[in-house]
Design a protein around this motif. Structure first.
Motif, PDB file in Angstrom:
ATOM      1  N   HIS A  25     -15.352  25.774 -15.100  1.00  0.00           N
ATOM      2  CA  HIS A  25     -16.492  26.556 -14.605  1.00  0.00           C
ATOM      3  C   HIS A  25     -15.987  27.979 -14.357  1.00  0.00           C
ATOM      4  O   HIS A  25     -15.587  28.333 -13.249  1.00  0.00           O
ATOM      5  N   LYS A  26     -15.990  28.751 -15.431  1.00  0.00           N
ATOM      6  CA  LYS A  26     -15.470  30.122 -15.400  1.00  0.00           C
ATOM      7  C   LYS A  26     -16.380  31.010 -14.561  1.00  0.00           C
ATOM      8  O   LYS A  26     -17.594  30.952 -14.661  1.00  0.00           O
ATOM      9  N   ILE A  27     -15.731  31.861 -13.758  1.00  0.00           N
ATOM     10  CA  ILE A  27     -16.499  32.844 -12.991  1.00  0.00           C
ATOM     11  C   ILE A  27     -16.141  34.275 -13.391  1.00  0.00           C
ATOM     12  O   ILE A  27     -16.898  35.194 -13.111  1.00  0.00           O
ATOM     13  N   PHE A  36     -11.689  30.658 -12.419  1.00  0.00           N
ATOM     14  CA  PHE A  36     -12.582  29.513 -12.544  1.00  0.00           C
ATOM     15  C   PHE A  36     -12.534  28.704 -11.247  1.00  0.00           C
ATOM     16  O   PHE A  36     -11.632  28.885 -10.419  1.00  0.00           O
ATOM     17  N   LEU A  37     -13.497  27.800 -11.101  1.00  0.00           N
ATOM     18  CA  LEU A  37     -13.539  26.971  -9.904  1.00  0.00           C
ATOM     19  C   LEU A  37     -12.584  25.797 -10.034  1.00  0.00           C
ATOM     20  O   LEU A  37     -12.461  25.192 -11.100  1.00  0.00           O
ATOM     21  N   ASP A  38     -11.935  25.478  -8.925  1.00  0.00           N
ATOM     22  CA  ASP A  38     -11.054  24.315  -8.852  1.00  0.00           C
ATOM     23  C   ASP A  38     -11.917  23.065  -8.944  1.00  0.00           C
ATOM     24  O   ASP A  38     -12.946  22.976  -8.264  1.00  0.00           O
ATOM     25  N   ILE A  39     -11.538  22.094  -9.780  1.00  0.00           N
ATOM     26  CA  ILE A  39     -12.349  20.879  -9.922  1.00  0.00           C
ATOM     27  C   ILE A  39     -12.132  19.897  -8.772  1.00  0.00           C
ATOM     28  O   ILE A  39     -12.896  18.951  -8.626  1.00  0.00           O
ATOM     29  N   MET A  40     -11.094  20.131  -7.981  1.00  0.00           N
ATOM     30  CA  MET A  40     -10.870  19.346  -6.763  1.00  0.00           C
ATOM     31  C   MET A  40     -10.770  20.321  -5.596  1.00  0.00           C
ATOM     32  O   MET A  40      -9.704  20.518  -5.008  1.00  0.00           O
ATOM     33  N   PRO A  41     -11.898  20.954  -5.269  1.00  0.00           N
ATOM     34  CA  PRO A  41     -11.863  22.063  -4.304  1.00  0.00           C
ATOM     35  C   PRO A  41     -11.562  21.628  -2.881  1.00  0.00           C
ATOM     36  O   PRO A  41     -11.997  20.579  -2.431  1.00  0.00           O
ATOM     37  N   ASP A  44     -16.100  24.384  -0.743  1.00  0.00           N
ATOM     38  CA  ASP A  44     -17.042  24.801  -1.775  1.00  0.00           C
ATOM     39  C   ASP A  44     -16.757  26.263  -2.145  1.00  0.00           C
ATOM     40  O   ASP A  44     -16.611  27.111  -1.271  1.00  0.00           O
ATOM     41  N   GLY A  45     -16.653  26.522  -3.441  1.00  0.00           N
ATOM     42  CA  GLY A  45     -16.360  27.865  -3.921  1.00  0.00           C
ATOM     43  C   GLY A  45     -14.892  28.147  -4.146  1.00  0.00           C
ATOM     44  O   GLY A  45     -14.521  29.258  -4.523  1.00  0.00           O
ATOM     45  N   HIS A  46     -14.025  27.166  -3.955  1.00  0.00           N
ATOM     46  CA  HIS A  46     -12.574  27.317  -4.154  1.00  0.00           C
ATOM     47  C   HIS A  46     -12.316  27.712  -5.609  1.00  0.00           C
ATOM     48  O   HIS A  46     -12.626  26.969  -6.530  1.00  0.00           O
ATOM     49  N   ALA A  47     -11.759  28.890  -5.788  1.00  0.00           N
ATOM     50  CA  ALA A  47     -11.521  29.437  -7.129  1.00  0.00           C
ATOM     51  C   ALA A  47     -10.032  29.655  -7.373  1.00  0.00           C
ATOM     52  O   ALA A  47      -9.247  29.803  -6.431  1.00  0.00           O
ATOM     53  N   MET A 125     -12.597  14.740  -7.053  1.00  0.00           N
ATOM     54  CA  MET A 125     -13.224  15.604  -8.055  1.00  0.00           C
ATOM     55  C   MET A 125     -14.610  16.005  -7.541  1.00  0.00           C
ATOM     56  O   MET A 125     -15.337  15.172  -7.002  1.00  0.00           O
ATOM     57  N   ALA A 126     -14.942  17.271  -7.728  1.00  0.00           N
ATOM     58  CA  ALA A 126     -16.261  17.746  -7.324  1.00  0.00           C
ATOM     59  C   ALA A 126     -17.298  17.323  -8.361  1.00  0.00           C
ATOM     60  O   ALA A 126     -16.983  17.118  -9.534  1.00  0.00           O
ATOM     61  N   ASP A 127     -18.528  17.223  -7.926  1.00  0.00           N
ATOM     62  CA  ASP A 127     -19.628  16.936  -8.827  1.00  0.00           C
ATOM     63  C   ASP A 127     -19.787  18.114  -9.796  1.00  0.00           C
ATOM     64  O   ASP A 127     -19.913  19.263  -9.357  1.00  0.00           O
TER      65      ASP A 127
END
Length: 144
Positions: A25-27, A36-41, A44-47, A125-127
């Motif tokens: 999920h590139k920002i 990008f966002l961490d997939i195991m944040p 919320d919003g951990h990049a 893992m985040a949704d």
């Protein structure tokens, strides 16, 4: 992944993300950096902000590439803060003993809210839909 020396592994997960072999999920992206966002944040919003230079850690990156990574961290952190929280935690690890798990230089931008604990590292893992929505929210703030 084991920390087995100073050799850069061109097949590490972040190198694969840069090559487009693994989705994310590139920002943000420019010629020298990728975020990008961490997939195991942890929150919320951990990049993650990574260099495009093949560097394992702080000791292997060129000064110019490090300056570019930090300039992007400085640009993104207030935007992530605006989109996700009141404060941000900036982290960067070097070597397994220091907590580094992916041996490609990266900087964490972790939004923080008072009274809200961080999740354990690599706990869940985040949704994907939640990550997508968060990425869109951050990108909207970036675009102003």
């Amino acid at each position: 992944m084991a920390d087995n020396g100073a050799t850069y592994d061109p097949e590490n997960i972040f190198a694969k993300i840069l090559k487009g072999e693994i989705p994310c999920h590139k920002i943000y992206e420019d010629e020298d950096t990728f975020a990008f966002l961490d997939i195991m944040p942890r929150t919320d919003g951990h990049a993650l902000v990574i260099t495009k230079e093949p560097a394992r850690d702080l000791f292997a990156i060129s000064p110019g590439a490090l300056a570019k990574v930090m300039a992007v961290v400085q640009t993104l952190a207030p935007k992530i803060k605006e989109a996700s929280a009141r404060r941000v935690l900036i982290q960067q690890f070097n070597g397994a003993a220091a907590g580094q798990t992916v041996f490609h230089l990266h900087v964490h931008i972790v939004p923080r809210k008072a009274g809200v604990p961080m999740r354990p590292e690599a706990a869940k893992m985040a949704d994907p839909e939640e990550l997508k929505a968060t990425a869109e929210k951050i990108k909207a703030v970036l675009e102003g």
